[in-house]
Design a protein around this motif. Structure first.
Motif, PDB file in Angstrom:
ATOM      1  N   GLN A  29      11.698 -10.500  58.986  1.00  0.00           N
ATOM      2  CA  GLN A  29      11.661 -11.623  59.930  1.00  0.00           C
ATOM      3  C   GLN A  29      10.309 -12.339  59.944  1.00  0.00           C
ATOM      4  OE1 GLN A  29      14.620 -12.511  61.756  1.00  0.00           O
ATOM      5  NE2 GLN A  29      15.376 -11.105  60.195  1.00  0.00           N
ATOM      6  N   ASN A  37      14.583 -17.505  51.024  1.00  0.00           N
ATOM      7  CA  ASN A  37      14.530 -17.708  52.470  1.00  0.00           C
ATOM      8  C   ASN A  37      15.878 -17.382  53.114  1.00  0.00           C
ATOM      9  OD1 ASN A  37      16.212 -20.198  52.857  1.00  0.00           O
ATOM     10  ND2 ASN A  37      14.586 -21.195  51.681  1.00  0.00           N
ATOM     11  N   GLU A  85       8.131 -15.454  59.210  1.00  0.00           N
ATOM     12  CA  GLU A  85       8.277 -16.877  58.913  1.00  0.00           C
ATOM     13  C   GLU A  85       7.458 -17.227  57.680  1.00  0.00           C
ATOM     14  OE1 GLU A  85       7.607 -19.755  61.919  1.00  0.00           O
ATOM     15  OE2 GLU A  85       9.205 -19.022  63.219  1.00  0.00           O
ATOM     16  N   ASP A 131      11.667 -23.569  59.667  1.00  0.00           N
ATOM     17  CA  ASP A 131      11.319 -22.289  60.300  1.00  0.00           C
ATOM     18  C   ASP A 131      12.009 -21.115  59.608  1.00  0.00           C
ATOM     19  OD1 ASP A 131       9.763 -23.599  62.203  1.00  0.00           O
ATOM     20  OD2 ASP A 131      11.474 -23.895  63.538  1.00  0.00           O
ATOM     21  N   ASN A 132      12.127 -21.182  58.312  1.00  0.00           N
ATOM     22  CA  ASN A 132      12.806 -20.123  57.575  1.00  0.00           C
ATOM     23  C   ASN A 132      11.977 -18.841  57.548  1.00  0.00           C
ATOM     24  OD1 ASN A 132      14.869 -21.919  56.896  1.00  0.00           O
ATOM     25  ND2 ASN A 132      13.875 -22.532  54.995  1.00  0.00           N
ATOM     26  N   THR A 133      12.678 -17.719  57.461  1.00  0.00           N
ATOM     27  CA  THR A 133      12.007 -16.436  57.269  1.00  0.00           C
ATOM     28  C   THR A 133      12.211 -15.964  55.835  1.00  0.00           C
ATOM     29  OG1 THR A 133      13.942 -15.196  58.052  1.00  0.00           O
ATOM     30  CG2 THR A 133      12.252 -15.782  59.676  1.00  0.00           C
TER      31      THR A 133
END
Length: 206
Positions: free
Chosen positions: A169, A146, A171, A56-58
């Motif tokens: 922010q 990321n 994803e 779930d990295n941004t």
């Protein structure tokens, strides 16, 4: 991998338009989260996207110099075991040196470079170039990255203290889905750009 790099690069380029950093070359960092994830022929589902990017990295972007870029790549190249000049190539023993996981082997897009696995850690990156010209120590780049890596995950140098150019922010998984939805197709020919290779004493390993 190439698709992730393409989407990250395009997202950051668009975000920097009209800013003081718009003229910076945009590079992208990504790691091989999965050795088995592929796009099937035919319709691509959200599940396929989730398999390609499992965290779930941004998305962020930071500013790095050419010198910092090379040091980052040298750190990443510790992933490979050192190979003696006359030793046979054993693929099973070539990677994950010192227990380094696949997700801590970062690859860059936007530049070309070689990794000489005959050299010791810290002396492996050769031929680092941008658009056919050697990268200089003071050259500046915008680098898509990321949030996990930027916050220190994996211990990579420079990125935690580098100037942040973008942090909306978003994803990365959602960016992949949005890009595919907007373009309608995912054609490997449009984004597959092999830009690095393994060498041994200056000669291609494969």
């Amino acid at each position: 991998m190439f698709y992730i790099q393409k989407v990250q690069t395009e997202t950051v380029k668009k975000a920097l338009e009209g800013t003081a950093d718009a003229a910076l070359p945009v590079l992208s960092i990504s790691a091989p989260f999965s050795r088995s994830a592929v796009f099937p022929a035919g319709p691509v589902s959200v599940r396929d996207m989730a398999g390609l990017y499992i965290y779930d990295n941004t998305l962020m972007a930071v500013k790095l110099t050419g010198a910092q870029l090379k040091e980052y790549l040298e750190y990443s190249a510790r992933y490979f075991n050192q190979l003696a000049p006359d030793a046979p190539v054993d693929l099973a023993a070539l990677t994950n040196a010192g227990g380094t996981p696949d997700y801590n082997y970062d690859q860059f897009s936007g530049v070309t470079y070689d990794i000489d696995v005959a050299k010791p850690v810290g002396q492996r990156i050769t031929g680092l170039s941008y658009q056919g010209q050697p990268v200089t120590a003071d050259q500046q780049f915008a680098v898509a990255i990321n949030n996990y890596r930027q916050s220190g995950g994996g211990g990579f140098p420079h990125v935690t203290t580098a100037p942040v150019l973008y942090n909306a922010q978003v994803e990365i998984r959602q960016a992949l889905i949005d890009y595919a939805t907007a373009t309608g197709t995912i054609d490997p020919a449009a984004f597959a750009e092999p830009n690095w290779k393994l060498t041994r004493e200056g000669r291609p390993l494969f």
